[in-house]
Design a protein around this motif. Sequence first.
Motif, PDB file in Angstrom:
ATOM      1  N   LEU A 160      20.018 -19.049  40.656  1.00 39.83           N
ATOM      2  CA  LEU A 160      18.626 -18.785  40.447  1.00 39.83           C
ATOM      3  C   LEU A 160      18.450 -19.046  38.725  1.00 39.83           C
ATOM      4  CD1 LEU A 160      17.146 -16.165  42.853  1.00 39.83           C
ATOM      5  CD2 LEU A 160      17.356 -18.412  43.109  1.00 39.83           C
ATOM      6  N   ASP A 161      19.079 -18.518  38.086  1.00 41.07           N
ATOM      7  CA  ASP A 161      18.840 -18.657  36.718  1.00 41.07           C
ATOM      8  C   ASP A 161      19.640 -20.151  36.372  1.00 41.07           C
ATOM      9  OD1 ASP A 161      18.357 -16.066  36.220  1.00 41.07           O
ATOM     10  OD2 ASP A 161      20.599 -15.338  35.568  1.00 41.07           O
ATOM     11  N   THR A 162      20.631 -20.634  36.796  1.00 33.37           N
ATOM     12  CA  THR A 162      21.016 -22.035  36.668  1.00 33.37           C
ATOM     13  C   THR A 162      19.921 -23.040  36.955  1.00 33.37           C
ATOM     14  OG1 THR A 162      23.282 -21.373  37.117  1.00 33.37           O
ATOM     15  CG2 THR A 162      22.841 -23.743  37.250  1.00 33.37           C
ATOM     16  N   ILE A 163      19.319 -22.817  38.100  1.00 34.54           N
ATOM     17  CA  ILE A 163      18.227 -23.853  38.499  1.00 34.54           C
ATOM     18  C   ILE A 163      16.724 -23.607  38.002  1.00 34.54           C
ATOM     19  CG2 ILE A 163      19.689 -24.325  40.569  1.00 34.54           C
ATOM     20  CD1 ILE A 163      17.781 -22.672  42.113  1.00 34.54           C
ATOM     21  N   GLY A 164      16.637 -22.088  37.271  1.00 33.88           N
ATOM     22  CA  GLY A 164      15.507 -22.006  36.704  1.00 33.88           C
ATOM     23  C   GLY A 164      14.465 -21.592  37.425  1.00 33.88           C
ATOM     24  N   VAL A 165      14.811 -20.428  38.557  1.00 30.74           N
ATOM     25  CA  VAL A 165      13.964 -19.815  39.078  1.00 30.74           C
ATOM     26  C   VAL A 165      13.838 -18.410  38.850  1.00 30.74           C
ATOM     27  CG1 VAL A 165      13.290 -19.492  41.807  1.00 30.74           C
ATOM     28  CG2 VAL A 165      14.026 -21.787  41.016  1.00 30.74           C
ATOM     29  N   SER A 166      12.905 -17.859  39.015  1.00 24.74           N
ATOM     30  CA  SER A 166      12.909 -16.329  38.685  1.00 24.74           C
ATOM     31  C   SER A 166      12.064 -15.806  39.843  1.00 24.74           C
ATOM     32  CB  SER A 166      12.349 -16.039  37.335  1.00 24.74           C
ATOM     33  OG  SER A 166      10.991 -16.247  37.243  1.00 24.74           O
ATOM     34  N   ILE A 167      12.307 -14.562  40.214  1.00 28.26           N
ATOM     35  CA  ILE A 167      11.567 -13.978  41.509  1.00 28.26           C
ATOM     36  C   ILE A 167      11.074 -12.513  40.893  1.00 28.26           C
ATOM     37  CG2 ILE A 167      11.771 -12.970  43.713  1.00 28.26           C
ATOM     38  CD1 ILE A 167      13.879 -15.275  44.365  1.00 28.26           C
ATOM     39  N   ASP A 168       9.991 -12.126  40.987  1.00 26.09           N
ATOM     40  CA  ASP A 168       9.699 -10.851  40.413  1.00 26.09           C
ATOM     41  C   ASP A 168       8.984 -10.013  41.904  1.00 26.09           C
ATOM     42  OD1 ASP A 168       9.969 -11.546  37.832  1.00 26.09           O
ATOM     43  OD2 ASP A 168       7.867 -12.609  37.718  1.00 26.09           O
ATOM     44  N   ALA A 169       8.916  -8.845  41.705  1.00 30.33           N
ATOM     45  CA  ALA A 169       8.340  -7.854  42.836  1.00 30.33           C
ATOM     46  C   ALA A 169       7.748  -6.702  42.532  1.00 30.33           C
ATOM     47  CB  ALA A 169       9.520  -7.438  43.718  1.00 30.33           C
ATOM     48  N   VAL A 170       6.484  -6.247  43.087  1.00 30.49           N
ATOM     49  CA  VAL A 170       5.883  -5.065  42.722  1.00 30.49           C
ATOM     50  C   VAL A 170       6.547  -4.017  43.781  1.00 30.49           C
ATOM     51  CG1 VAL A 170       4.009  -4.005  42.652  1.00 30.49           C
ATOM     52  CG2 VAL A 170       4.111  -6.285  41.562  1.00 30.49           C
ATOM     53  N   LYS A 171       7.076  -2.799  43.397  1.00 34.93           N
ATOM     54  CA  LYS A 171       7.779  -2.063  44.578  1.00 34.93           C
ATOM     55  C   LYS A 171       6.879  -0.615  44.514  1.00 34.93           C
ATOM     56  CE  LYS A 171      12.263  -3.739  44.146  1.00 34.93           C
ATOM     57  NZ  LYS A 171      13.654  -3.400  44.091  1.00 34.93           N
ATOM     58  N   SER A 172       6.834   0.033  45.506  1.00 30.82           N
ATOM     59  CA  SER A 172       6.428   1.270  45.527  1.00 30.82           C
ATOM     60  C   SER A 172       7.333   2.494  44.805  1.00 30.82           C
ATOM     61  CB  SER A 172       5.849   1.772  47.030  1.00 30.82           C
ATOM     62  OG  SER A 172       7.257   1.781  47.751  1.00 30.82           O
ATOM     63  N   ALA A 173       8.782   2.210  44.959  1.00 31.32           N
ATOM     64  CA  ALA A 173       9.797   2.926  44.268  1.00 31.32           C
ATOM     65  C   ALA A 173      10.755   2.087  43.815  1.00 31.32           C
ATOM     66  CB  ALA A 173      10.081   3.829  45.181  1.00 31.32           C
ATOM     67  N   PRO A 174      11.515   2.510  43.001  1.00 27.57           N
ATOM     68  CA  PRO A 174      12.475   1.769  42.365  1.00 27.57           C
ATOM     69  C   PRO A 174      13.517   1.312  43.461  1.00 27.57           C
ATOM     70  CG  PRO A 174      12.188   3.512  41.019  1.00 27.57           C
ATOM     71  CD  PRO A 174      11.422   3.766  42.022  1.00 27.57           C
ATOM     72  N   LEU A 175      13.982   2.174  44.703  1.00 27.14           N
ATOM     73  CA  LEU A 175      15.057   1.751  45.484  1.00 27.14           C
ATOM     74  C   LEU A 175      14.624   1.049  46.649  1.00 27.14           C
ATOM     75  CD1 LEU A 175      17.172   5.127  45.330  1.00 27.14           C
ATOM     76  CD2 LEU A 175      17.881   2.826  44.462  1.00 27.14           C
ATOM     77  N   SER A 183      18.764 -10.050  42.260  1.00 26.80           N
ATOM     78  CA  SER A 183      19.002  -9.354  40.798  1.00 26.80           C
ATOM     79  C   SER A 183      20.454  -8.313  41.147  1.00 26.80           C
ATOM     80  CB  SER A 183      18.005  -8.444  40.374  1.00 26.80           C
ATOM     81  OG  SER A 183      17.613  -7.385  41.236  1.00 26.80           O
ATOM     82  N   PRO A 184      21.104  -8.106  40.225  1.00 33.62           N
ATOM     83  CA  PRO A 184      22.245  -7.154  40.147  1.00 33.62           C
ATOM     84  C   PRO A 184      21.736  -5.827  40.849  1.00 33.62           C
ATOM     85  CG  PRO A 184      22.391  -8.297  38.387  1.00 33.62           C
ATOM     86  CD  PRO A 184      21.040  -8.751  38.771  1.00 33.62           C
ATOM     87  N   ALA A 185      22.876  -5.485  41.632  1.00 39.07           N
ATOM     88  CA  ALA A 185      22.307  -3.807  42.382  1.00 39.07           C
ATOM     89  C   ALA A 185      22.652  -2.845  41.179  1.00 39.07           C
ATOM     90  CB  ALA A 185      23.268  -3.796  43.500  1.00 39.07           C
ATOM     91  N   SER A 186      21.562  -2.011  41.343  1.00 37.81           N
ATOM     92  CA  SER A 186      21.424  -0.822  40.229  1.00 37.81           C
ATOM     93  C   SER A 186      22.533  -0.007  40.691  1.00 37.81           C
ATOM     94  CB  SER A 186      20.219  -0.081  40.132  1.00 37.81           C
ATOM     95  OG  SER A 186      19.874   0.529  41.284  1.00 37.81           O
ATOM     96  N   PRO A 187      23.339   0.901  39.838  1.00 39.38           N
ATOM     97  CA  PRO A 187      24.186   2.166  40.094  1.00 39.38           C
ATOM     98  C   PRO A 187      23.475   3.050  41.194  1.00 39.38           C
ATOM     99  CG  PRO A 187      24.079   1.611  38.067  1.00 39.38           C
ATOM    100  CD  PRO A 187      22.938   0.937  38.211  1.00 39.38           C
ATOM    101  N   GLU A 188      22.030   3.236  41.109  1.00 42.17           N
ATOM    102  CA  GLU A 188      21.372   4.289  42.024  1.00 42.17           C
ATOM    103  C   GLU A 188      21.318   3.371  43.508  1.00 42.17           C
ATOM    104  OE1 GLU A 188      20.081   4.876  38.110  1.00 42.17           O
ATOM    105  OE2 GLU A 188      20.151   2.963  39.416  1.00 42.17           O
ATOM    106  N   ALA A 189      21.168   1.975  43.527  1.00 42.61           N
ATOM    107  CA  ALA A 189      21.299   1.561  44.880  1.00 42.61           C
ATOM    108  C   ALA A 189      22.638   1.416  45.451  1.00 42.61           C
ATOM    109  CB  ALA A 189      20.712   0.180  44.524  1.00 42.61           C
ATOM    110  N   VAL A 190      23.691   1.138  44.509  1.00 45.87           N
ATOM    111  CA  VAL A 190      24.884   1.343  45.380  1.00 45.87           C
ATOM    112  C   VAL A 190      25.123   2.758  45.669  1.00 45.87           C
ATOM    113  CG1 VAL A 190      27.588   1.139  44.523  1.00 45.87           C
ATOM    114  CG2 VAL A 190      25.690  -0.642  43.661  1.00 45.87           C
ATOM    115  N   ALA A 191      24.942   3.753  45.004  1.00 47.04           N
ATOM    116  CA  ALA A 191      24.993   5.276  45.432  1.00 47.04           C
ATOM    117  C   ALA A 191      24.400   5.218  46.681  1.00 47.04           C
ATOM    118  CB  ALA A 191      24.352   6.199  44.279  1.00 47.04           C
TER     119      ALA A 191
END
Length: 336
Positions: A160-175, A183-191
């Motif tokens: 997505l970075d290469t083709i110039g596209v970004s994706i945003d989100a509004v979440k009720s909680a980080p996980l 987007s890269p998985a956060s350590p919390e998500a991997v856990a």
Amino acid sequence: MTLDADALVDRRRLRRKLTFWRVAAFAIVAIALISAIGYAAGVGGLSKRAAHVARIDINGVILDDRDLIEMIEEMSETESVRGVVLSINSPGGSTTGGEAIYGALRKLADKKPMVAEIRTVGASAGYMIALASDHIVARYNSITGSIGVLFQYGNVARLLDTIGVSIDAVKSAPLKAEPNYYSPASPEAVAVLENLVNDSFEWFTALVAERRNMEPNRVKELANGAIYSGHAARENGLIDEIGGEDVAIAWLEDKRDVPKDLPIITWSAVDETADIPFASSAARAFGEGFASGLIPGLDDAKGLISRGLVLDGLVSVWQAPVAVENGSSNRGDGND
């Protein structure tokens, strides 16, 4: 005068057509009735009404199959079923699908003697299903094992970075909805995923320990995601005997007192009229011919989408679908 002659010719043609279709309809109804009577009487083919050994084919990727489970429940209430052979040729599939089928089969095994036969491959969730039987048979070179659980996820952030596209989100909680593809998985998500996989893995290995009467620590040694030949599986206590369906049937007869030389009838969750010779074959032939005429490229299109893409969440699968079709984690390699 010419018009009257033409009308007369048309009427005669129409009458001939109507006569043809009436005769054809009568013939179809008569043949269908004869087939139904033959089915009910067990004449001209094998009938589920007569005593038999039921074969359940478990082929390809395992999913949560409601029709299969309903068929298994019906089988448990069918008095003419004297024994059951699970004929397995599957690399596994969804963990919950394997769990649901395993549960239904265990209820069936409480009422009917059951043996499992692993053919080309019975790995991961395929092996899980085999555990529902009281005796497991496999060929010397069958593939089994692959005891483990997998959760896979992809990431296209760099693309997505290469083709110039970004994706945003509004979440009720980080996980929430983590990990995602953008987007890269956060350590919390991997856990979170590690906890999920480990919980499922503990359930799977406990099932193996219970059904194979093995020490949990020994099961953990074998449950490193590795696959085993039928011979190695026998040496490690994962199966009971080397052989094919003949060996499985012999076990039912010798150890579970199933009468000898009973016919073997394959039960199907898809086509409940499979043992009505004319009606089933005629309908299937017509339907397949009609569909292929309408959509000539349908069979070719099936190969464009990998079966693995339809599996959601935890999977127990050894990934060799071509071997299954042609013959047919680290903690784990997917839900078997």
